[in-house]
Write an enzyme that holds these catalytic residues in place. Sequence first.
Site, PDB file in Angstrom:
ATOM      1  CG  HIS A 577      -2.201  -0.718   0.951  1.00 37.86           C
ATOM      2  ND1 HIS A 577      -2.966  -1.281   1.933  1.00 37.86           N
ATOM      3  CD2 HIS A 577      -2.841  -0.948  -0.199  1.00 37.86           C
ATOM      4  CE1 HIS A 577      -4.020  -1.841   1.387  1.00 37.86           C
ATOM      5  NE2 HIS A 577      -3.979  -1.654   0.100  1.00 37.86           N
ATOM      6  NE  ARG A 684      -5.237  -4.312 -22.099  1.00 39.22           N
ATOM      7  CZ  ARG A 684      -4.116  -3.601 -22.060  1.00 39.22           C
ATOM      8  NH1 ARG A 684      -4.136  -2.328 -21.739  1.00 39.22           N
ATOM      9  NH2 ARG A 684      -2.958  -4.167 -22.355  1.00 39.22           N
ATOM     10  CD  GLU A 813      -3.240 -10.463 -28.143  1.00 42.53           C
ATOM     11  OE1 GLU A 813      -3.311  -9.989 -27.012  1.00 42.53           O
ATOM     12  OE2 GLU A 813      -4.217 -10.949 -28.753  1.00 42.53           O
ATOM     13  CG  ASN A 836       1.649  -6.481 -22.871  1.00 46.47           C
ATOM     14  OD1 ASN A 836       2.667  -5.848 -23.078  1.00 46.47           O
ATOM     15  ND2 ASN A 836       0.500  -5.905 -22.546  1.00 46.47           N
ATOM     16  CG  ASP A 837      -1.014 -12.076 -24.462  1.00 41.46           C
ATOM     17  OD1 ASP A 837      -0.645 -12.702 -23.461  1.00 41.46           O
ATOM     18  OD2 ASP A 837      -2.118 -11.505 -24.531  1.00 41.46           O
ATOM     19  NE  ARG A 847       0.279 -10.451 -19.983  1.00 40.81           N
ATOM     20  CZ  ARG A 847      -0.570  -9.801 -20.758  1.00 40.81           C
ATOM     21  NH1 ARG A 847      -1.020 -10.367 -21.880  1.00 40.81           N
ATOM     22  NH2 ARG A 847      -0.978  -8.593 -20.455  1.00 40.81           N
ATOM     23  CB  CYS A 884      -1.781  -1.783 -28.533  1.00 44.34           C
ATOM     24  SG  CYS A 884      -2.226  -3.514 -28.700  1.00 44.34           S
TER      25      CYS A 884
HETATM   26  C1  PEP Z   1      -0.845  -7.543 -25.340  1.00 44.79           C
HETATM   27  O1  PEP Z   1      -0.924  -8.771 -25.221  1.00 44.79           O
HETATM   28  O2  PEP Z   1       0.214  -6.937 -25.603  1.00 44.79           O
HETATM   29  C2  PEP Z   1      -2.063  -6.720 -25.177  1.00 44.79           C
HETATM   30  C3  PEP Z   1      -2.059  -5.440 -25.459  1.00 44.79           C
HETATM   31  O3  PEP Z   1      -3.145  -7.345 -24.664  1.00 44.79           O
HETATM   32  P1  PEP Z   1      -3.358  -7.606 -23.092  1.00 44.79           P
HETATM   33  O4  PEP Z   1      -2.201  -7.013 -22.368  1.00 44.79           O
HETATM   34  O5  PEP Z   1      -4.673  -6.992 -22.745  1.00 44.79           O
HETATM   35  O6  PEP Z   1      -3.370  -9.103 -23.050  1.00 44.79           O
HETATM   36 MG    MG Z   2      -2.897  -9.711 -25.049  1.00 45.25          MG
END
Ligand code: PEP
Ligand code: MG
Length: 949
Positions: A577, A684, A813, A836-837, A847, A884
Amino acid sequence: MFSLTAQDVKTGVPLADKAAVIQALADWLEQDGHVAAGYGAGMLTREAQNSTYLGQGIAIPHGTQECRHLIKNTGIKAMHLPDGVPWGGGERAYLVLGIAAGSDEHLDLLKQLARTLSRDGLFERVKAARQSQEVLQLLQGNAESATETKFVLSADRVAVKARAGTLELLVEQAATLMQLNPTEESALQQSAGMYIGQGWWLKQIPADDKPGAALLTASGITHRQQPVSGLLALAVRGSEHKTLLTRVADWLAAGRGAELAGQDSAEALLNVLKRGPVSLSSHQRTVVVRNTHGLHARPGAMLVQAAKNFDADIQVCNLDGDEHWVSAKSLMKMIGLGVKAGHQLVFRAEGPDAEAALDALTEAVNGGLGEAFVAQATEPQAEEHDIHEPQGIDPNTLVRGVAASPGIAIGPVFVDAPLRFDYPQQAGDTQAEQQKLSAAIEQASAELSATLRRLSDTQARDMMSMHRELLADSSLTQGVSCRIKQGQSAAAAWWSEIDSAADRQAASSDALLAERAADIRDIGRRVMAILCHSRMTPPPEHPYLWLAQDIGPSQLVNLDPSRVLGLVTVGGGASSHSAILARSLGIPALVAAGGAVMALPSGTEAILNGDDGTLWVAPEAAMLEQARVRQQREREQAEQDWMRRHDAAITLDGHRIGVAANLADTGQAREVMEVGAEGVGLLRTEFVFMARHSEPDLDEQLAFYRQAFDALDGRPLVARTLDVGGDKPLPYWPVPKEDNPFLGVRGIRLCMQKPELLKTQLRALLMAAGDRPLRIMFPMVADWSEWRWAKALFDKIQSEVQATDVQVGIMVEVPSVALNAAVFAEEVDFFSIGTNDLTQYTLAMDRGNGGLARLSDGLNPAVLRLIKMVVDAAHAKGKWVGVCGELASDPVALPLLLGLGVDELSVSLKRVTLVKAQVREWSLSSCRKLAEQALQAVDAPAVRQLYNN
Ligand code: PEP
Ligand code: MG
């Protein structure tokens, strides 16, 4: 239960062969007198029948039944092999436990290990262990508390419809089931049996060695004029029998003892016992918790508040946890359940307003308990740090910790030594101590209320209300009262109770819940300061860097931001926190800096860098000057960037790049314009679906999407269709549990099971857009058939709705899509790369796994190559590509993405201005050169190094 000491653990064992390890363990067991010669051969035979690899780098070789006679006494030896040894089935064992167990005592160890094995990140810790103590800690974990609360009866300790004419004969059978020796059996016979109602009897003895239990049912027997239809026999050690006893008592309390005794088989009896009674007067409801971080303190406090609105006695149990019931009106108990996202809670209530209470609680949980069920960026996890004893730090030394709140702060440190509390352990006058305690709690609560009135920040307010709730928790005060009755002073009783509650909390396997221990200690200190009349060392009048063992949230909300330049704590994590508050206050912070910082003299000059998590202690003048210049430059730069936020992001050589914002809620759409974003690059849409208990209909969705289009004033909106399933299921759309949710049915795969849902979403998006620019993309596409299916659905709805400015694309992804980008580019209008994916699937690194965080870098040349393939394929067909994922916000990645030819970057609202400014600092030609070099680099660190050259 086995107990292991440091003498039973060897680390750094250089053996490289499974058979050699097993033989070495057998020899060691023999040397220490646990087994006779030949046991090793039995262990190897056992291994040949079945691999003893348990998981997470641990194996447990032991002998066969046939060689049990070689066991002289129970023993266990552990060897740690730093390089691991192949253990069959492609597994490598790093920690090998050789077991010699005379009876079934190894079950205890297995139970303990099973619990250990379920801990996150264990494999890495097992692998990395170097000291015997570390190994012991890994194995012991919080097994003790686990055995206290676990349900401990197996079917072979249960006999239904036992043939026995008297209670004595039934007890005899119980003794056999429990494998008691003759002395114990006679003690059980002679123990005073207790009639606990409805034909049930309890007989118990203290356990000399192992605890045990047996449950038997019978008919046609009477004893002391009472029927005997059930017997619970116990050999008691500590409170390990508590869960079992409570389960039986629950049935009796529900008036259903006869039903319990009437079960036809041992399994059936165990099943109903475990499930608990559902009596006519007792109401139950099951609900799944969807909050990203589970039922941590704030949502927990909301739930407790909701429960307190009712007179009914409300109990709650976590079916995915230890399955014990606790009061839903106690926050301490509630957060102690360790409820994580996806866990099932059962509420039961008794009383006049029970039904209404259950409705309200179910609705509250389904409604998110004040949190939106949105996909959230994972908080960076705290890394493990040695907490050094303060030994002093040399001047001009760099201390590393975990970055918790960004920014640079320079100034003298104020070392806030922990408060010392002087108090007597014992007190004579129980009543006076009780009164002292009540008065102190009342005063602490009043202080918190006063703070609450003053605060405007919602997060800080929530936290302080949660503290007030903890303070009023009856389970805490009851525990303290008990201790006072036993003669302890109010302060001693209070602190012991706080200490054990905080320890229990800190033992939670969930990092976020474990960090709530700081909140418990915080309220503990507040009351102690009142009880012991202690006063804190006043902080200096001038601005300072605040250094403390741990800065409690309540201290933070009271701090004066004009004087506190930065925060450094010895322990803590980035999701504590305190760290959250520091970020919301915009104060640079560093946590887990280690104990040595506490030895610094107050007034020592230091540079705190909240971006990279470092503290320069007593820097040389030149270093100090450099930091000041950098700090000033960053401030000025941020101001300038802000002034230019509405200008396009154009490189030095005139190449324009789109910079858009990622949104997780259309309520934030107005900010898109304010920060200068050129549209929404990723909406999202999960938020529309998650914070509720039924599917949103067309009108509800329309309202959300219209809100965004209205705020965007003609700027494009890229909406990703629903991306749930696997790790983030919807409450009203249960999906079977999957071993690998990230590789399971999620994103478009899940929507293919419910085309109606996707149709409604597409219709709502198209209707909301009208003639405004809408870009629709489908998540997690891996295969051509998925794209075709989604596109056909889109074409159908579009032919009915007719929005005028629409493009349809897919998210990249999954590596398969990048590799096949040329095929997809024929049909899609655009690609948006979800790094990210894409990174997690390319590198096969979860991740969410903190242990892999450093390796799981989107700048790995493999990921960059995939991005290049997508861009080249798209541009060849005149299509555009956005990024993104989080990589788009990484300053090192920015020139590379530009150089690879990406057309748009979509980043969080807070980063838009900065990213635009960074684009302006580069020329496309230099970005291209850098990208070419990056594609040739061996790994991500080498790519990052290019940036620094
Ligand atoms: C990603 O996978 O990069 C993405 C933008 O989707 P999320 O992070 O919502 O899985
Ligand atoms: Mg994703």
